[in-house]
Design a protein around this motif. Structure first.
Motif, PDB file in Angstrom:
ATOM      1  N   GLY A  11       5.263   6.311 -22.576  1.00 21.67           N
ATOM      2  CA  GLY A  11       4.622   5.421 -21.608  1.00 21.67           C
ATOM      3  C   GLY A  11       5.424   4.142 -21.417  1.00 21.67           C
ATOM      4  O   GLY A  11       4.867   3.040 -21.328  1.00 21.67           O
ATOM      5  N   THR A  12       6.736   4.287 -21.327  1.00 14.03           N
ATOM      6  CA  THR A  12       7.639   3.134 -21.281  1.00 14.03           C
ATOM      7  C   THR A  12       7.262   2.116 -20.213  1.00 14.03           C
ATOM      8  O   THR A  12       7.344   0.905 -20.442  1.00 14.03           O
ATOM      9  CB  THR A  12       9.085   3.614 -21.049  1.00 14.03           C
ATOM     10  OG1 THR A  12       9.472   4.464 -22.143  1.00 14.03           O
ATOM     11  CG2 THR A  12      10.045   2.439 -20.941  1.00 14.03           C
ATOM     12  N   HIS A  13       6.836   2.593 -19.047  1.00 13.85           N
ATOM     13  CA  HIS A  13       6.563   1.696 -17.925  1.00 13.85           C
ATOM     14  C   HIS A  13       5.065   1.500 -17.654  1.00 13.85           C
ATOM     15  O   HIS A  13       4.690   1.004 -16.586  1.00 13.85           O
ATOM     16  CB  HIS A  13       7.259   2.217 -16.666  1.00 13.85           C
ATOM     17  CG  HIS A  13       8.742   2.355 -16.822  1.00 13.85           C
ATOM     18  ND1 HIS A  13       9.579   1.277 -17.018  1.00 13.85           N
ATOM     19  CD2 HIS A  13       9.550   3.464 -16.815  1.00 13.85           C
ATOM     20  CE1 HIS A  13      10.832   1.701 -17.126  1.00 13.85           C
ATOM     21  NE2 HIS A  13      10.837   3.019 -17.003  1.00 13.85           N
ATOM     22  N   ASN A  14       4.212   1.890 -18.605  1.00 13.44           N
ATOM     23  CA  ASN A  14       2.769   1.774 -18.384  1.00 13.44           C
ATOM     24  C   ASN A  14       2.336   0.341 -18.065  1.00 13.44           C
ATOM     25  O   ASN A  14       1.537   0.108 -17.148  1.00 13.44           O
ATOM     26  CB  ASN A  14       2.002   2.273 -19.608  1.00 13.44           C
ATOM     27  CG  ASN A  14       1.828   3.783 -19.613  1.00 13.44           C
ATOM     28  OD1 ASN A  14       2.160   4.464 -18.645  1.00 13.44           O
ATOM     29  ND2 ASN A  14       1.312   4.309 -20.706  1.00 13.44           N
ATOM     30  N   SER A  15       2.831  -0.615 -18.830  1.00 11.26           N
ATOM     31  CA  SER A  15       2.434  -2.009 -18.600  1.00 11.26           C
ATOM     32  C   SER A  15       2.926  -2.495 -17.243  1.00 11.26           C
ATOM     33  O   SER A  15       2.268  -3.297 -16.575  1.00 11.26           O
ATOM     34  CB  SER A  15       2.980  -2.907 -19.714  1.00 11.26           C
ATOM     35  OG  SER A  15       2.343  -2.625 -20.939  1.00 11.26           O
ATOM     36  N   TRP A  16       4.069  -2.007 -16.833  1.00 11.62           N
ATOM     37  CA  TRP A  16       4.593  -2.345 -15.502  1.00 11.62           C
ATOM     38  C   TRP A  16       3.675  -1.790 -14.415  1.00 11.62           C
ATOM     39  O   TRP A  16       3.403  -2.470 -13.417  1.00 11.62           O
ATOM     40  CB  TRP A  16       6.007  -1.776 -15.363  1.00 11.62           C
ATOM     41  CG  TRP A  16       6.617  -1.939 -14.007  1.00 11.62           C
ATOM     42  CD1 TRP A  16       7.247  -3.042 -13.510  1.00 11.62           C
ATOM     43  CD2 TRP A  16       6.674  -0.956 -12.967  1.00 11.62           C
ATOM     44  NE1 TRP A  16       7.693  -2.811 -12.222  1.00 11.62           N
ATOM     45  CE2 TRP A  16       7.347  -1.540 -11.871  1.00 11.62           C
ATOM     46  CE3 TRP A  16       6.220   0.356 -12.853  1.00 11.62           C
ATOM     47  CZ2 TRP A  16       7.575  -0.844 -10.678  1.00 11.62           C
ATOM     48  CZ3 TRP A  16       6.449   1.047 -11.674  1.00 11.62           C
ATOM     49  CH2 TRP A  16       7.114   0.435 -10.606  1.00 11.62           C
ATOM     50  N   VAL A  17       3.174  -0.569 -14.607  1.00 13.00           N
ATOM     51  CA  VAL A  17       2.244   0.027 -13.643  1.00 13.00           C
ATOM     52  C   VAL A  17       0.963  -0.801 -13.576  1.00 13.00           C
ATOM     53  O   VAL A  17       0.433  -1.068 -12.485  1.00 13.00           O
ATOM     54  CB  VAL A  17       1.918   1.490 -14.011  1.00 13.00           C
ATOM     55  CG1 VAL A  17       0.863   2.053 -13.062  1.00 13.00           C
ATOM     56  CG2 VAL A  17       3.177   2.359 -13.974  1.00 13.00           C
ATOM     57  N   VAL A  18       0.451  -1.204 -14.733  1.00 11.52           N
ATOM     58  CA  VAL A  18      -0.754  -2.033 -14.776  1.00 11.52           C
ATOM     59  C   VAL A  18      -0.531  -3.336 -14.013  1.00 11.52           C
ATOM     60  O   VAL A  18      -1.395  -3.799 -13.253  1.00 11.52           O
ATOM     61  CB  VAL A  18      -1.159  -2.320 -16.242  1.00 11.52           C
ATOM     62  CG1 VAL A  18      -2.269  -3.369 -16.300  1.00 11.52           C
ATOM     63  CG2 VAL A  18      -1.614  -1.037 -16.928  1.00 11.52           C
ATOM     64  N   LYS A  19       0.634  -3.928 -14.185  1.00  8.46           N
ATOM     65  CA  LYS A  19       0.971  -5.182 -13.490  1.00  8.46           C
ATOM     66  C   LYS A  19       1.067  -4.956 -11.990  1.00  8.46           C
ATOM     67  O   LYS A  19       0.629  -5.791 -11.187  1.00  8.46           O
ATOM     68  CB  LYS A  19       2.287  -5.730 -14.032  1.00  8.46           C
ATOM     69  CG  LYS A  19       2.595  -7.160 -13.600  1.00  8.46           C
ATOM     70  CD  LYS A  19       3.798  -7.694 -14.346  1.00  8.46           C
ATOM     71  CE  LYS A  19       4.075  -9.150 -13.980  1.00  8.46           C
ATOM     72  NZ  LYS A  19       5.242  -9.684 -14.722  1.00  8.46           N
ATOM     73  N   SER A  20       1.625  -3.825 -11.593  1.00  6.56           N
ATOM     74  CA  SER A  20       1.717  -3.494 -10.168  1.00  6.56           C
ATOM     75  C   SER A  20       0.329  -3.335  -9.561  1.00  6.56           C
ATOM     76  O   SER A  20       0.053  -3.806  -8.451  1.00  6.56           O
ATOM     77  CB  SER A  20       2.531  -2.210  -9.985  1.00  6.56           C
ATOM     78  OG  SER A  20       2.613  -1.842  -8.612  1.00  6.56           O
ATOM     79  N   ASN A  21      -0.556  -2.678 -10.297  1.00  6.06           N
ATOM     80  CA  ASN A  21      -1.917  -2.489  -9.804  1.00  6.06           C
ATOM     81  C   ASN A  21      -2.659  -3.822  -9.687  1.00  6.06           C
ATOM     82  O   ASN A  21      -3.445  -4.036  -8.755  1.00  6.06           O
ATOM     83  CB  ASN A  21      -2.690  -1.551 -10.731  1.00  6.06           C
ATOM     84  CG  ASN A  21      -4.001  -1.093 -10.137  1.00  6.06           C
ATOM     85  OD1 ASN A  21      -4.015  -0.359  -9.148  1.00  6.06           O
ATOM     86  ND2 ASN A  21      -5.111  -1.520 -10.727  1.00  6.06           N
ATOM     87  N   ALA A  22      -2.402  -4.738 -10.622  1.00  5.91           N
ATOM     88  CA  ALA A  22      -3.014  -6.068 -10.559  1.00  5.91           C
ATOM     89  C   ALA A  22      -2.540  -6.820  -9.314  1.00  5.91           C
ATOM     90  O   ALA A  22      -3.305  -7.547  -8.672  1.00  5.91           O
ATOM     91  CB  ALA A  22      -2.684  -6.861 -11.821  1.00  5.91           C
ATOM     92  N   ALA A  23      -1.271  -6.632  -8.949  1.00  5.46           N
ATOM     93  CA  ALA A  23      -0.734  -7.269  -7.745  1.00  5.46           C
ATOM     94  C   ALA A  23      -1.413  -6.703  -6.500  1.00  5.46           C
ATOM     95  O   ALA A  23      -1.674  -7.426  -5.525  1.00  5.46           O
ATOM     96  CB  ALA A  23       0.775  -7.060  -7.676  1.00  5.46           C
TER      97      ALA A  23
END
Length: 276
Positions: A224-236
């Motif tokens: 899940g290397t980019h999971n936190s990045w996905v979460v941040k994208s969804n927040a945007a």
């Protein structure tokens, strides 16, 4: 579409291209499907409003218990954690590195797409507009910035939106984003079935893209290397005030809200911008 007591994906009102008399019936069927989706979405909104009052009371009573459970399970599920650093995929651009760019930087026209790999309306957009988008990108006339979100996870439950987005970001690391992006939509499960939550399924689909199924890709997906990045994208996406997916922006205008939009019309807009 009915997403239950969460948010909803708003299907685009794209008009399919007028190609021939023989295809008119098919176009009518596509339009009817979109009408049905909109009616389902309205019904979901009515149910959501009715549930808000009761749910708020339940949430207050359950808050202490939830906090205790979260504390007890903290750190157990690395793939669900979103507190770690947001690791953007290779080549990500835009504010906070949340966009995956496709196309040449020299293209005079740009399209911004917010999408969810579990979203049926996103698949309708992709299958309708894909040939035109590939043509314009290939000709160096259009650049597309993809932003990946998790609206179906939030509404239906599950984690397939997030994990498919992470896998797509892993494909971007390998220089295979576009091909894998298209494979995910070609193999999209019903929105009620969370197949993309299964790492083995995402890795299996990588086998349809030449050179993607590598140890590095598998590790990226499983970790899940980019999971936190996905979460941040969804927040945007949430903070941007967008109404649903797909949101397709061209020159600041949401093409998904234009009932007259067709692939041919989009191509004309891009051609005009390139001549200007």
């Amino acid at each position: 579409m009915d997403l239950g007591p969460g948010r909803r994906a708003v299907p685009p009102r794209f008009v399919l291209p007028d190609v021939s008399e023989k295809n008119r019936e098919g176009k009518r069927t596509a339009r009817e499907r979109l009408v049905v989706e909109r009616e389902k979405q309205k019904a979901a909104e009515r149910r959501r409003r009715a549930l808000i009052v009761g749910a708020s009371v339940v949430c207050v009573l359950a808050l202490a218990a939830v906090v205790g459970v979260l504390a007890a399970n903290s750190g157990k599920d690395k793939k669900s954690a979103s507190d770690g650093p947001a690791v953007a995929p290779s080549g990500a651009t835009g504010k906070d590195g949340l966009a995956i760019p496709v196309g040449k930087d020299t293209a005079k026209s740009s399209l911004t797409v917010w999408e969810d790999f579990r979203c049926p309306a996103c698949k309708i957009f992709e299958t309708t507009y894909r040939p035109t988008l590939h043509e314009l990108v290939g000709a160096g006339k259009l650049k597309i910035d993809y932003h990946l979100v998790t609206i179906i996870d939030d509404g239906r439950g599950g984690s397939g939106s997030r994990q498919a987005a992470n896998a797509a970001a892993c494909a971007q690391d390998a220089g295979k984003f576009t091909a894998y992006h298209d494979v995910l939509y070609d193999n999209q499960p019903d929105e009620t079935v969370d197949s993309f939550a299964d790492d083995s399924k995402l890795i299996e689909l990588a086998g349809k893209v030449d050179g993607l199924d590598t140890p590095a890709f598998r590790k990226c997906v499983k970790d899940g290397t980019h999971n936190s990045w996905v979460v941040k994208s969804n927040a945007a996406f949430d903070s941007g005030g967008f109404k649903g997916t797909p949101t397709v922006l061209f020159g600041g205008k949401n093409l998904a809200a234009d009932p007259t939009m067709t692939p041919a019309k989009l191509k004309q807009m891009v051609e005009a911008a390139n001549k200007g």
